[in-house]
Design an enzyme around this catalytic site. Structure first.
Site, PDB file in Angstrom:
ATOM      1  N   THR A  94      24.031  21.222 -67.412  1.00 35.97           N
ATOM      2  CA  THR A  94      24.518  19.853 -67.582  1.00 35.97           C
ATOM      3  C   THR A  94      25.958  19.696 -67.106  1.00 35.97           C
ATOM      4  O   THR A  94      26.337  18.633 -66.607  1.00 35.97           O
ATOM      5  CB  THR A  94      24.414  19.426 -69.060  1.00 35.97           C
ATOM      6  OG1 THR A  94      23.096  19.728 -69.536  1.00 35.97           O
ATOM      7  CG2 THR A  94      24.655  17.950 -69.228  1.00 35.97           C
ATOM      8  N   LYS A 135      26.293  19.589 -75.703  1.00 41.23           N
ATOM      9  CA  LYS A 135      26.505  19.870 -74.273  1.00 41.23           C
ATOM     10  C   LYS A 135      26.742  18.598 -73.470  1.00 41.23           C
ATOM     11  O   LYS A 135      27.428  18.615 -72.441  1.00 41.23           O
ATOM     12  CB  LYS A 135      25.333  20.679 -73.723  1.00 41.23           C
ATOM     13  CG  LYS A 135      23.960  20.022 -73.869  1.00 41.23           C
ATOM     14  CD  LYS A 135      23.578  19.157 -72.690  1.00 41.23           C
ATOM     15  CE  LYS A 135      22.263  18.466 -72.935  1.00 41.23           C
ATOM     16  NZ  LYS A 135      21.823  17.636 -71.784  1.00 41.23           N
ATOM     17  N   ARG A 142      23.602  13.183 -65.636  1.00 37.98           N
ATOM     18  CA  ARG A 142      24.172  11.852 -65.840  1.00 37.98           C
ATOM     19  C   ARG A 142      25.506  11.933 -66.574  1.00 37.98           C
ATOM     20  O   ARG A 142      26.440  11.186 -66.286  1.00 37.98           O
ATOM     21  CB  ARG A 142      23.186  10.993 -66.637  1.00 37.98           C
ATOM     22  CG  ARG A 142      23.642   9.546 -66.821  1.00 37.98           C
ATOM     23  CD  ARG A 142      22.627   8.770 -67.635  1.00 37.98           C
ATOM     24  NE  ARG A 142      21.332   8.797 -66.997  1.00 37.98           N
ATOM     25  CZ  ARG A 142      20.193   8.554 -67.631  1.00 37.98           C
ATOM     26  NH1 ARG A 142      20.192   8.289 -68.923  1.00 37.98           N
ATOM     27  NH2 ARG A 142      19.046   8.578 -66.984  1.00 37.98           N
TER      28      ARG A 142
END
Length: 338
Positions: free
Chosen positions: A252, A195, A259
């Site tokens: 995500t 992911k 990030r």
């Protein structure tokens, strides 16, 4: 192995390690954190905060910290490994003589190791000399800032030894954090690693100014890539429909707190890898490294992962994100499930 885990060590004081320590503390466990820098350990120990990685978050009184790994691991009933995937081997090699014999080992790292192409539980098992099946893997939609803020969240604790997973489940369940158990470690670890790579692609698409249709396409086709790799390695297909698969993938790929997504967005806007890294405080997103190791693993198994391949080429071969996108769209026509 204790069914009732009370004393827990967290090795690593980054944002996710700190957030998981807070989860454990709020669940009533006695937590000792190890931080590489004494300044961070002092901040956690004396001021009950980690201003370097989770500013504004107050940590429970039952969390302390040290920069001495021997002190941190003393008398631990569970040890949580909260360091990046590509530095896990080096760190754990230094720590292995300090780990209490009967402590349950828990991995927060999400990645596939470069070179060996091993999952994190396999790396841990090799270094410590235990069965990889005895490692508990924490995965799912785990955005650290949201969890640290006490927002409702669920995760997966994967371990082939179900009793170990249940012991950690009892140790970390609290009013805002709901952990589920799963025995499919392969599927859960692959979902957590892959992911990050797909999130790079959605970030690049956002950086290029593309919209929701593109995002949905990348997320869905990324899920197909993950599932193909998982099937080849014997994972349960249902895992990819759960928190460790689509749950983690959606979080995500879509959140500005991710990030990997924000790193990819900078690349999509035309920044170099070095510029994006500098903007991220010197940290490289996990997906930048994992795209290479996952690509190599897929190729060794004959699994087609075009988005992962494109991310490797952008990050490590200098291909322009627009060109990578055009090549993905220009691939030969096929049935959706072939």
């Amino acid at each position: 192995m204790r069914a009732d885990v009370q004393r827990v060590t967290v090795l690593g004081a980054g944002s996710w390690g700190t957030a998981f320590a807070k989860v454990l503390g709020d669940a009533g466990r006695d937590v000792t954190m190890w931080a590489r820098r004494e300044q961070v350990a002092e901040d956690i120990r004396d001021r009950h905060t980690n201003s370097a990685y989770l500013p504004g978050v107050t940590l429970p009184e039952n969390i302390t910290a040290t920069s001495d790994p021997a002190e941190a691991t003393k008398s631990a009933e569970a040890v949580v490994l909260a360091v990046p995937s590509q530095s896990l081997r080096a760190n754990l090699t230094a720590w292995r003589g300090l780990l209490p014999k009967d402590a349950i080992l828990v991995s927060l790292a999400k990645g596939v190791e470069l070179g060996t192409l091993k999952r994190m539980s396999e790396v841990i098992g090799e270094i410590v000399g235990i069965a990889a099946d005895d490692v508990v893997v924490v995965t799912g939609p785990n955005l650290a800032k949201e969890i640290a803020a006490g927002q409702p969240s669920a995760s997966v604790l994967a371990c082939a030894d179900h009793e170990r997973a249940v012991a950690i489940q009892r140790a970390c369940a609290n009013s805002y954090f709901r952990p589920y158990t799963n025995t499919d470690v392969v599927g859960c670890e692959l979902g957590g690693a892959c992911k990050n790579v797909i999130a790079l692609s959605t970030g690049m698409a956002a950086g290029l100014g593309l919209g929701t249709n593109t995002m949905a396409t990348l997320i869905t086709r990324g899920l197909a890539e993950m599932a193909r790799l998982g099937a080849k390695l014997g994972a349960d297909p249902l895992t990819f429909a759960g928190l460790a698969g689509v749950g983690d993938l959606v979080a995500t790929c879509s959140s500005p707190l991710s990030r990997n997504r924000t790193f990819g967005e900078r690349l999509g806007r035309g920044e170099t890898l070095e510029q994006a890294q500098a903007a991220a405080g010197g940290q490289v997103a996990e997906g930048v490294m994992s795209c290479s190791s996952i690509r190599a693993l897929a190729r060794s198994l004959g699994v087609d992962m075009p988005i992962t391949d494109a991310m490797h080429r952008v990050c490590h071969e200098g291909v322009d994100p627009r060109q990578a996108g055009a090549e993905l769209l220009g691939r030969s026509q096929k049935h959706e499930w072939s």
